[in-house]
Design an enzyme around this catalytic site. Sequence first.
Site, PDB file in Angstrom:
ATOM      1  N   LYS A   1       0.936  -1.230   0.046  1.00 34.30           N
ATOM      2  CA  LYS A   1       0.063   0.020  -0.088  1.00 34.30           C
ATOM      3  C   LYS A   1       0.782   1.269   0.048  1.00 34.30           C
ATOM      4  CE  LYS A   1      -3.208  -2.689  -0.298  1.00 34.30           C
ATOM      5  NZ  LYS A   1      -4.394  -3.080   0.425  1.00 34.30           N
TER       6      LYS A   1
HETATM    7  C1  LIG Z   1      -5.333  -4.060   0.718  1.00 30.23           C
HETATM    8  C2  LIG Z   1      -6.937  -3.799   0.682  1.00 30.23           C
HETATM    9  C3  LIG Z   1      -7.636  -4.126   1.826  1.00 30.23           C
HETATM   10  C4  LIG Z   1      -7.050  -4.792   2.877  1.00 30.23           C
HETATM   11  O1  LIG Z   1      -5.876  -4.392   3.562  1.00 30.23           O
HETATM   12  P1  LIG Z   1      -4.843  -5.552   4.198  1.00 30.23           P
HETATM   13  O2  LIG Z   1      -4.151  -4.819   5.219  1.00 30.23           O
HETATM   14  O3  LIG Z   1      -4.424  -6.201   3.126  1.00 30.23           O
HETATM   15  O4  LIG Z   1      -5.956  -6.445   4.909  1.00 30.23           O
HETATM   16  C5  LIG Z   1      -9.151  -3.805   1.801  1.00 30.23           C
HETATM   17  N1  LIG Z   1      -9.433  -2.929   0.661  1.00 30.23           N
HETATM   18  C6  LIG Z   1      -8.659  -2.773  -0.337  1.00 30.23           C
HETATM   19  C7  LIG Z   1      -9.299  -1.724  -1.398  1.00 30.23           C
HETATM   20  C8  LIG Z   1      -7.446  -3.121  -0.461  1.00 30.23           C
HETATM   21  O5  LIG Z   1      -6.683  -2.862  -1.660  1.00 30.23           O
END
Ligand SMILES: *Cc1c(COP(=O)(O)O)cnc(C)c1O
Length: 176
Positions: free
Chosen positions: A128
């Site tokens: 992210k």
């Molecule tokens: C990555 C993601 C999540 C979940 O995040 P994690 O930290 O991997 O559990 C939720 N929503 C979206 C749109 C994402 O891209």
Amino acid sequence: SSGTAALRVALAALGIGYGDEVITQSFTFVATVEAIIEAGATPVCVDIDTTLNMDPKSLTKAITSNTKGVIVVHMLGTPARLVEISQICRNHNIFLIEDTAWGCGGSLLGKPLGTWGDVGTYSFDFAKTMTTGEGGMVVFQSEEVFKKGKAWHDHGHENNPDVQRCEDSKIGRAHV
Ligand SMILES: *Cc1c(COP(=O)(O)O)cnc(C)c1O
């Protein structure tokens, strides 16, 4: 602990569960839908538009008497149409959650993404915008909903320094 856990806490704090419908968008990461299913609610996916995010017209058409919340996503860091979508949610008296996993640090009309809805969720997964390796964050508009979310994610612990949480005979009382 993750963006998925953040979404799960958001849904629990808003009292969303069995029998409720939660509308989200067809283009998202699967975790958005997983959190809705884990909460016991029914996911309803609507179309996206040229923002790559929720189409407000498609959202309006999908609202039923069972709709309790909307999870809008800011895919690829592009803000969703928050002006229209937050107004639609207010008009129908339904909660708005912003899945800001891709939008951390972004804003629309000078207002940070994740702060337009009732609750905003973030992911700090390694893929992210900003990362802690694994991690997540939830931000709340209302103190009352914040308290519910805080209790829900921490097994109902009160976190009151005057109330003993655990005891170790060697080191004496430990207050958490
Ligand atoms: C990555 C993601 C999540 C979940 O995040 P994690 O930290 O991997 O559990 C939720 N929503 C979206 C749109 C994402 O891209």
